[in-house]
Design a protein around this motif. Structure first.
Motif, PDB file in Angstrom:
ATOM      1  N   LEU A   1       1.066  20.112  35.371  1.00 51.13           N
ATOM      2  CA  LEU A   1       0.906  20.967  34.193  1.00 51.13           C
ATOM      3  C   LEU A   1       1.885  20.571  33.090  1.00 51.13           C
ATOM      4  CD1 LEU A   1       0.400  24.457  35.888  1.00 51.13           C
ATOM      5  CD2 LEU A   1      -1.326  23.049  34.774  1.00 51.13           C
ATOM      6  N   GLN A   2       3.125  20.258  33.500  1.00 50.14           N
ATOM      7  CA  GLN A   2       4.110  19.817  32.510  1.00 50.14           C
ATOM      8  C   GLN A   2       3.674  18.501  31.875  1.00 50.14           C
ATOM      9  OE1 GLN A   2       7.802  19.658  34.624  1.00 50.14           O
ATOM     10  NE2 GLN A   2       8.087  21.899  34.647  1.00 50.14           N
ATOM     11  N   SER A   3       3.135  17.577  32.694  1.00 48.62           N
ATOM     12  CA  SER A   3       2.686  16.299  32.153  1.00 48.62           C
ATOM     13  C   SER A   3       1.525  16.498  31.177  1.00 48.62           C
ATOM     14  CB  SER A   3       2.268  15.373  33.294  1.00 48.62           C
ATOM     15  OG  SER A   3       1.728  14.175  32.803  1.00 48.62           O
ATOM     16  N   GLU A   4       0.587  17.393  31.552  1.00 50.64           N
ATOM     17  CA  GLU A   4      -0.530  17.640  30.638  1.00 50.64           C
ATOM     18  C   GLU A   4      -0.057  18.289  29.340  1.00 50.64           C
ATOM     19  OE1 GLU A   4      -3.288  19.959  32.812  1.00 50.64           O
ATOM     20  OE2 GLU A   4      -4.065  18.283  34.010  1.00 50.64           O
ATOM     21  N   ALA A   5       0.925  19.206  29.451  1.00 49.64           N
ATOM     22  CA  ALA A   5       1.456  19.830  28.231  1.00 49.64           C
ATOM     23  C   ALA A   5       2.148  18.795  27.354  1.00 49.64           C
ATOM     24  CB  ALA A   5       2.425  20.942  28.615  1.00 49.64           C
ATOM     25  N   ARG A   6       2.896  17.902  27.989  1.00 48.80           N
ATOM     26  CA  ARG A   6       3.584  16.863  27.220  1.00 48.80           C
ATOM     27  C   ARG A   6       2.584  15.929  26.555  1.00 48.80           C
ATOM     28  NH1 ARG A   6       7.655  12.302  29.789  1.00 48.80           N
ATOM     29  NH2 ARG A   6       8.176  11.245  27.813  1.00 48.80           N
ATOM     30  N   ARG A   7       1.511  15.578  27.311  1.00 44.63           N
ATOM     31  CA  ARG A   7       0.504  14.703  26.723  1.00 44.63           C
ATOM     32  C   ARG A   7      -0.176  15.380  25.528  1.00 44.63           C
ATOM     33  NH1 ARG A   7      -4.423  12.801  30.386  1.00 44.63           N
ATOM     34  NH2 ARG A   7      -4.842  15.040  30.230  1.00 44.63           N
ATOM     35  N   GLY A   8      -0.429  16.707  25.658  1.00 50.87           N
ATOM     36  CA  GLY A   8      -1.008  17.423  24.522  1.00 50.87           C
ATOM     37  C   GLY A   8      -0.086  17.421  23.317  1.00 50.87           C
ATOM     38  N   GLU A   9       1.217  17.601  23.571  1.00 53.00           N
ATOM     39  CA  GLU A   9       2.167  17.574  22.466  1.00 53.00           C
ATOM     40  C   GLU A   9       2.188  16.192  21.809  1.00 53.00           C
ATOM     41  OE1 GLU A   9       5.825  18.733  24.145  1.00 53.00           O
ATOM     42  OE2 GLU A   9       5.288  20.862  24.366  1.00 53.00           O
ATOM     43  N   LEU A  10       2.148  15.130  22.676  1.00 48.79           N
ATOM     44  CA  LEU A  10       2.145  13.778  22.119  1.00 48.79           C
ATOM     45  C   LEU A  10       0.888  13.522  21.294  1.00 48.79           C
ATOM     46  CD1 LEU A  10       3.543  11.743  25.155  1.00 48.79           C
ATOM     47  CD2 LEU A  10       4.724  12.263  23.021  1.00 48.79           C
ATOM     48  N   GLU A  11      -0.252  13.991  21.793  1.00 47.41           N
ATOM     49  CA  GLU A  11      -1.484  13.800  21.009  1.00 47.41           C
ATOM     50  C   GLU A  11      -1.417  14.543  19.682  1.00 47.41           C
ATOM     51  OE1 GLU A  11      -4.558  15.075  23.546  1.00 47.41           O
ATOM     52  OE2 GLU A  11      -4.595  13.249  24.784  1.00 47.41           O
ATOM     53  N   THR A  12      -0.873  15.748  19.704  1.00 39.22           N
ATOM     54  CA  THR A  12      -0.707  16.494  18.447  1.00 39.22           C
ATOM     55  C   THR A  12       0.223  15.764  17.499  1.00 39.22           C
ATOM     56  OG1 THR A  12      -1.060  18.559  19.649  1.00 39.22           O
ATOM     57  CG2 THR A  12      -0.053  18.719  17.471  1.00 39.22           C
ATOM     58  N   GLY A  13       1.349  15.237  18.056  1.00 35.97           N
ATOM     59  CA  GLY A  13       2.289  14.491  17.209  1.00 35.97           C
ATOM     60  C   GLY A  13       1.651  13.250  16.614  1.00 35.97           C
ATOM     61  N   ILE A  14       0.829  12.567  17.456  1.00 41.16           N
ATOM     62  CA  ILE A  14       0.171  11.363  16.938  1.00 41.16           C
ATOM     63  C   ILE A  14      -0.773  11.716  15.799  1.00 41.16           C
ATOM     64  CG2 ILE A  14      -1.502   9.580  17.540  1.00 41.16           C
ATOM     65  CD1 ILE A  14      -0.219   9.484  20.318  1.00 41.16           C
ATOM     66  N   ASP A  15      -1.511  12.842  15.964  1.00 41.68           N
ATOM     67  CA  ASP A  15      -2.418  13.259  14.880  1.00 41.68           C
ATOM     68  C   ASP A  15      -1.640  13.573  13.601  1.00 41.68           C
ATOM     69  OD1 ASP A  15      -4.533  12.970  16.584  1.00 41.68           O
ATOM     70  OD2 ASP A  15      -4.555  15.090  17.203  1.00 41.68           O
ATOM     71  N   VAL A  16      -0.507  14.271  13.763  1.00 35.91           N
ATOM     72  CA  VAL A  16       0.301  14.600  12.566  1.00 35.91           C
ATOM     73  C   VAL A  16       0.822  13.334  11.905  1.00 35.91           C
ATOM     74  CG1 VAL A  16       2.415  15.730  11.792  1.00 35.91           C
ATOM     75  CG2 VAL A  16       0.907  16.880  13.422  1.00 35.91           C
ATOM     76  N   ILE A  17       1.300  12.396  12.748  1.00 34.55           N
ATOM     77  CA  ILE A  17       1.846  11.151  12.191  1.00 34.55           C
ATOM     78  C   ILE A  17       0.757  10.347  11.504  1.00 34.55           C
ATOM     79  CG2 ILE A  17       2.885   8.952  12.813  1.00 34.55           C
ATOM     80  CD1 ILE A  17       4.442  10.448  14.993  1.00 34.55           C
TER      81      ILE A  17
END
Length: 433
Positions: free
Chosen positions: A114-130
Motif C-alpha cells: 500500500l505504501q509503494s502504491e501510494a508513493r507511485r501515485g505521488e510520483l505520477e502526480t509529481g510527473i504530471d505537475v512537472i
C-alpha cells in the motif's frame, strides 16, 4: 454260573488268629464280585474326576492368560492412540503458530504494498505537475524566442537593434529554468522507474507469499480435519447428536472455548478475499475443536478402572448369578481385587454417595447433556454429595458390598434416566484416545 464263579472267584477264607482263638471270614464268589465291581467303580470315578479337574484347570488357565494378553494388547493400543492424539495436537498447535506468523508477514507485506502504491501515485502526480510546468515553460520560451527573433530582425536600414537589458536577463532566467526543469524531469522519471521496479519486486514477493500461505492453509485444513473428524465419529458412535451437542456447549460454556474473532484485512467494507475466508473457516474449525474437547471432558468417555480387570458381565439380558433366573442387567461389570481405585469417567457433580439396596455402596455423578454414571458395590467412598469432580479424579475403591458374588464394579450410564450400554462409550473412545 456257579461253576464259572467258583472257577474264577473260588471261595476264600481269611483267618484271624489271636493268642487264645482262631477265627476266619468266608468270602463267597458273589461277595468277591461285588467288592471287585465296587473297587473298579471307585477307581474309574477317581480317574474321570481327576481328568475333568485337570482339563478345567488347564482351560481356565488358558482363558486367563488369553484375557491378560488381550488386556495388555488393548492397553498398548490405547497408549499408542493417546500418543498419536498428543502428536496431532502438537502438530495443530505448531500449524497454528505458523499460521499466525504467516498472517503477520502478510499484514506487513500488504502495508508495504500500500505504501509503494501510494508513493507511485505521488510520483505520477509529481510527473504530471512537472510535465505541465515544463510545457508551460516551453511555451514561454518559444514566445521569448519569437520576441527575441523579432527584436534581432534587421531594421529597414539593414542593422540589427540591440536587445534591451531586461530581455537578456529574461532569456538567461528562462534558460536556467529550462535546464533545472529538465534535470528535475529526468530525476522524476528515474524515481518513477525505481518505484515501478520496487512494485514489480513487491508483486513477486507477494506471489511467493501467497504460494506459501496456500501451503500453510492446506496443512492447517488437513490438521483440523484429522483432529475434528475422529471426535465427531466418537460422539456419533456413542449415539450423541453432535450438532445439538456443540450448540449446547457453545451456549452453556462461557468460561472457556468462546468464539474466535474472524480475520478482516480491510476496513473499507470491501468483499473478503479467499485467504480471509479460508482463515476464518480454519478459526471456526479451531473453535469447533475446542468445543469438542470440552464436550469430551464432560461426557463419560474415560475408563472408571485404570488397573488390571476383566469384564465379568455385559449389558443386557443375562442369567442371574444368585438365583439362576433370566433378568435384565443395566450395566457392565468389571472384576478386580478389593481396593482397586475407581475414577470418575467425566466432569460432573456427585448426587449420591452412600448405601443403596442391591447396589451396596453407590456413587452417582450427574454430567452435562442429561447423562448420569453409577459406580456400585464399592468398598470405600472417596467423595460426598454435592462435590464437583473432574474427569479421572479418584472417587473410591472397588469392593463387594451389596448383592454380589465377588468383588467387582457395576458401572452404569443413564441418558435422560434411561440406561444405555456403557460399552458404546468405551468402544467409541477406544478409537480416539
Amino acid at each position: 454260573m456257579r461253576a464259572f464263579l467258583e472257577k474264577h472267584f473260588p471261595e476264600r477264607r481269611v483267618f484271624l488268629r489271636s493268642d487264645a482263638d482262631t477265627r476266619f471270614i468266608r468270602l463267597r464268589p458273589m461277595t468277591q464280585i461285588i467288592a471287585a465291581a465296587g473297587g473298579t467303580m471307585i477307581v474309574s470315578w477317581t480317574i474321570i474326576a481327576t481328568a475333568i479337574l485337570l482339563m478345567d484347570s488347564i482351560g481356565s488357565g488358558n482363558y486367563r492368560e488369553q484375557a491378560m494378553r488381550d488386556q495388555q494388547t488393548f492397553r498398548e493400543s490405547l497408549n499408542a492412540m493417546a500418543a498419536e492424539r498428543d502428536l496431532r495436537e502438537q502438530e495443530a498447535l505448531a500449524a497454528q503458530d505458523r499460521f499466525n506468523t504467516a498472517l503477520e508477514r502478510i499484514s506487513v507485506m500488504q502495508t508495504e504494498l500500500l505504501q509503494s502504491e501510494a508513493r507511485r501515485g505521488e510520483l505520477e502526480t509529481g510527473i504530471d505537475v512537472i510535465q505541465s510546468t515544463l510545457r508551460k515553460t516551453l511555451d514561454e520560451r518559444d514566445e521569448v524566442r519569437a520576441e527575441l527573433a523579432a527584436l534581432q530582425a534587421p531594421s529597414e536600414n539593414g542593422e540589427r537593434e540591440a536587445l534591451p537589458a531586461y530581455a537578456e536577463d529574461t532569456l538567461n532566467v528562462l534558460t536556467a529554468a529550462l535546464s533545472e526543469t529538465a534535470e528535475e524531469r529526468d530525476a522524476t522519471e528515474r524515481g518513477a522507474q525505481d518505484a515501478l521496479a520496487q512494485a514489480d519486486e513487491m508483486a513477486e514477493r507477494i506471489a511467493l507469499m501467497e504460494d506459501q500461505n496456500d501451503a500453510i492453509f492446506r496443512q492447517l485444513e488437513e490438521a483440523m480435519t484429522v483432529s475434528v473428524e475422529p471426535l465427531d465419529k466418537m460422539f456419533r458412535a456413542a449415539g450423541m447428536n453432535t450438532d445439538t451437542l456443540i450448540d449446547q456447549v457453545r451456549r452453556g460454556y462461557t468460561g472457556r472455548g468462546g468464539p474466535l474473532t474472524p480475520i478482516s484485512f480491510s476496513t473499507m467494507g470491501e468483499v473478503s478475499s479467499p485467504d480471509t475466508e479460508r482463515a476464518n473457516a480454519i478459526l471456526e474449525r479451531l473453535e469447533e475443536l475446542d468445543l469438542y474437547r470440552i464436550a469430551a471432558e464432560k461426557a463419560p468417555f474415560a475408563m472408571p478402572v485404570h488397573g488390571r480387570f476383566r469384564y465379568s458381565s455385559q449389558f443386557g439380558t443375562r442369567r442371574d448369578p444368585k438365583t439362576g433366573g433370566i433378568r435384565q442387567h443395566y450395566g457392565t461389570d468389571m472384576a478386580a481385587p478389593v481396593g482397586t481405585p475407581l475414577y470418575a469417567a467425566a466432569d460432573g457433580v456427585v448426587t449420591h454417595a452412600g448405601w443403596s439396596s442391591g447396589y451396596g455402596r453407590l456413587v452417582k455423578i450427574k454430567h452435562d447433556f442429561g447423562i448420569e454414571t453409577r459406580y456400585a458395590h464399592m468398598s470405600r467412598l472417596g467423595v460426598s454429595v454435592g462435590e464437583r469432580v473432574s474427569r479421572g479424579e479418584r472417587i473410591g475403591d472397588m469392593g463387594a458390598s451389596g448383592r454380589v458374588t465377588g468383588p467387582h464394579l457395576h458401572y452404569e450410564i443413564r441418558v435422560g434416566g434411561k440406561p444405555v450400554n456403557p460399552m458404546n462409550y468405551i468402544k467409541a473412545a477406544r478409537d480416539v484416545f
